[in-house]
Scaffold this active site. Structure first.
Site, PDB file in Angstrom:
ATOM      1  CB  CYS A   1      -1.719  -1.128   0.807  1.00 49.89           C
ATOM      2  SG  CYS A   1      -2.257   0.569   0.662  1.00 49.89           S
TER       3      CYS A   1
ATOM      4  CG  HIS B   1       0.149  -1.242   4.412  1.00 54.28           C
ATOM      5  ND1 HIS B   1       1.102  -0.406   3.876  1.00 54.28           N
ATOM      6  CD2 HIS B   1      -1.041  -0.603   4.256  1.00 54.28           C
ATOM      7  CE1 HIS B   1       0.514   0.670   3.413  1.00 54.28           C
ATOM      8  NE2 HIS B   1      -0.783   0.586   3.629  1.00 54.28           N
TER       9      HIS B   1
ATOM     10  CG  ASN C   1      -0.112   4.392   3.803  1.00 54.31           C
ATOM     11  OD1 ASN C   1       0.524   3.799   2.941  1.00 54.31           O
ATOM     12  ND2 ASN C   1      -1.358   4.081   4.104  1.00 54.31           N
TER      13      ASN C   1
END
Ligand code: COA
Length: 330
Positions: free
Chosen positions: A113, A257, A287
């Site tokens: 991420c 993020h 995501n």
């Protein structure tokens, strides 16, 4: 030393929208559970034949066009992904080929991420140090082909989506553009969010037994991830501000993020900033790991949420565990 700034951004989202209602047909879940726990209402999945390299190339073309440049102006490629088209080579070489570039270097980054921010720090260092004038940084993921979309994988698979984002980094006046990057890792938590197979420590690295055991699917200790994320995000944002002599009041916007809406809300709460100052688009895209920050950044620019002179903080937390921030004077 000269500065480095983002001079163009772009994104690529596959056209196929997958709603929570679509997922309820595949697994035992509900719209309410997904929205309440994650904030996600829909995400995009690719159709067969499209990999992270193709999505990344599309985002890169858009970023280069936004920078009012031609692909041949790019000197180096950094490609961040956890879902490369193949085990090897990395995705960057495909971008080099598909953009018709000369034999410039292409580096793949594997920090999950935080991949885009780690990649951006590489571009920052190369440009500030004078190694290259224009570096293309891409974050791209195709998660949909690697998720367990049955009830057994529901805690993980409802979260992730496919997409790509990219940025062109070029020279700036000292003190303008990317001010600093801050990166951390804590490998003792590697097992709390990981994908085990194929694995070169196994002989062979992929077997029928491994597939039967579902080891080709990501595994996540959701509560652990949550607890660490809500601590590390505020910490690394404060670190970036302190390193440059700023306080929270100076911040125009935080682009985190997009892990989970509840995490984003908790981060706003922990920092004591209004939730509108912490950008979120997870409702529409889910995501997208390394792609989430460049997609969100591109949307912020599109929506006029970032103006010249704004102080922008990008921040990420994820598998590894790794976490990072980048502070930018836009
Ligand atoms: N639909 C319906 N029920 C689900 C489900 C789904 N998609 N996924 C899990 N459940 C069930 C569980 O089986 C469990 O049932 P049980 O109580 O009967 O055993 C129940 O929901 C609660 O599960 P739990 O894992 O304790 O939920 P939680 O409150 O911790 O929420 C997450 C799960 C994943 C949403 C949460 O832990 C989280 O947000 N973690 C961070 C994840 C993240 O952001 N990851 C990305 C990092 S980059």
């Amino acid at each position: 030393m000269r500065g480095a700034k983002i001079i163009g951004t772009g994104k690529a989202l596959p056209p196929r929208v997958v709603t929570n209602a679509d997922l309820t047909k595949l697994m035992d879940t509900t719209e309410e559970w997904i929205v309440q726990r994650t904030g996600i209402r829909e995400r995009r999945f690719v159709d067969p034949g499209t990999g992270a390299a193709a999505l990344g190339t599309e985002a890169a073309r858009a970023a280069i066009a936004a920078a009012k440049m031609e692909p041949r102006d790019i000197d180096f490629i950094v490609f961040a992904t956890v879902s490369p088209d193949y085990f090897f080579p990395g995705c960057g070489v495909y971008v080099q080929e598909w953009l018709g570039l000369p034999t410039i270097g292409a580096l793949d980054v594997r920090t999950q991420c935080t991949g885009f921010l780690y990649g951006l720090s590489v571009a920052e260092a190369y440009v500030k140090g004078g190694f290259f004038d224009h570096v293309l940084v891409i974050g791209a993921e195709v998660h949909s082909t690697g998720l367990d979309l049955s009830t057994a994988g529901r805690d993980v698979s409802v979260i992730f989506g496919d997409g790509a984002g990219a940025a062109v980094v070029g020279p700036a006046e000292p003190g303008d553009g990317i001010l600093s990057s801050h990166m951390h890792a804590e490998g003792k938590y590697a097992k709390d969010l990981m994908l085990e197979a194929p694995a070169s420590i196994e002989h062979p690295r992929l077997s029928h037994e491994m597939l039967d055991a579902g080891r080709q699917y990501p595994k996540m200790n959701g509560r652990y991830v949550f607890t660490h994320a809500v601590r590390r995000f505020p910490e690394v944002i404060r670190e970036a501000l302190a390193a440059n002599g700023f306080s929270l009041e100076d911040l125009s916007i935080v682009i985190p993020h997009q892990a989970n809406l509840r995490i984003t809300q908790a981060v706003a709460g922990a920092l004591g900033v209004p939730v509108e100052k912490v950008f979120s688009n997870i409702e529409k895209v889910g995501n997208t790991t390394a792609a989430s920050i460049p997609i969100a950044l591109d949307e912020c620019i599109e929506q006029g949420k970032i103006r010249k002179g704004d102080l922008v903080c990008l921040a990420a937390f994820g598998s590894g565990f790794t976490w990072a921030s980048t502070l930018i004077r836009w």
